[in-house]
Write a protein that holds these residues in place. Sequence first.
Motif, PDB file in Angstrom:
ATOM      1  N   SER A  34      27.645  53.008  56.604  1.00  0.00           N
ATOM      2  CA  SER A  34      27.049  51.579  56.449  1.00  0.00           C
ATOM      3  C   SER A  34      25.597  51.616  56.341  1.00  0.00           C
ATOM      4  CB  SER A  34      27.714  50.697  57.396  1.00  0.00           C
ATOM      5  OG  SER A  34      26.884  50.822  58.686  1.00  0.00           O
ATOM      6  N   ALA A  35      24.998  50.304  55.719  1.00  0.00           N
ATOM      7  CA  ALA A  35      23.721  50.404  55.472  1.00  0.00           C
ATOM      8  C   ALA A  35      23.165  50.170  56.562  1.00  0.00           C
ATOM      9  CB  ALA A  35      23.317  48.893  54.475  1.00  0.00           C
ATOM     10  N   GLU A  36      23.834  49.474  57.736  1.00  0.00           N
ATOM     11  CA  GLU A  36      23.094  49.134  58.894  1.00  0.00           C
ATOM     12  C   GLU A  36      23.096  50.406  59.911  1.00  0.00           C
ATOM     13  OE1 GLU A  36      24.499  46.975  63.037  1.00  0.00           O
ATOM     14  OE2 GLU A  36      25.068  45.803  61.175  1.00  0.00           O
ATOM     15  N   SER A  37      23.968  51.154  59.837  1.00  0.00           N
ATOM     16  CA  SER A  37      24.074  52.369  60.397  1.00  0.00           C
ATOM     17  C   SER A  37      22.815  53.418  59.824  1.00  0.00           C
ATOM     18  CB  SER A  37      25.426  53.257  60.364  1.00  0.00           C
ATOM     19  OG  SER A  37      25.170  54.498  60.873  1.00  0.00           O
ATOM     20  N   GLN A  38      22.738  53.491  58.545  1.00  0.00           N
ATOM     21  CA  GLN A  38      21.635  54.089  57.975  1.00  0.00           C
ATOM     22  C   GLN A  38      20.474  53.590  58.321  1.00  0.00           C
ATOM     23  OE1 GLN A  38      22.085  54.475  53.718  1.00  0.00           O
ATOM     24  NE2 GLN A  38      23.726  56.072  54.052  1.00  0.00           N
TER      25      GLN A  38
END
Length: 69
Positions: A34-38
């Motif tokens: 996910s973008a948050e994880s990245q």
Amino acid sequence: MPIRRKAVDAGIVDSAELALLGRVFDQMKTPNQSAESQSRLAARIIANFMAGVVDEAELIALSRQPLDR
């Protein structure tokens, strides 16, 4: 990417350092992340780099660990 040029132009990092950060991020991210994880991954990489870790293998190893908060 425009952000890369801005970072170099602002003197935050030079092009070689930016290339190192990009390589480390590309090696560590996963296809369906996910973008948050990245974003969290990028924060860990940058934090370790700013703390003085400049060896690519060491940066990857340390960045696999969560940030101490």
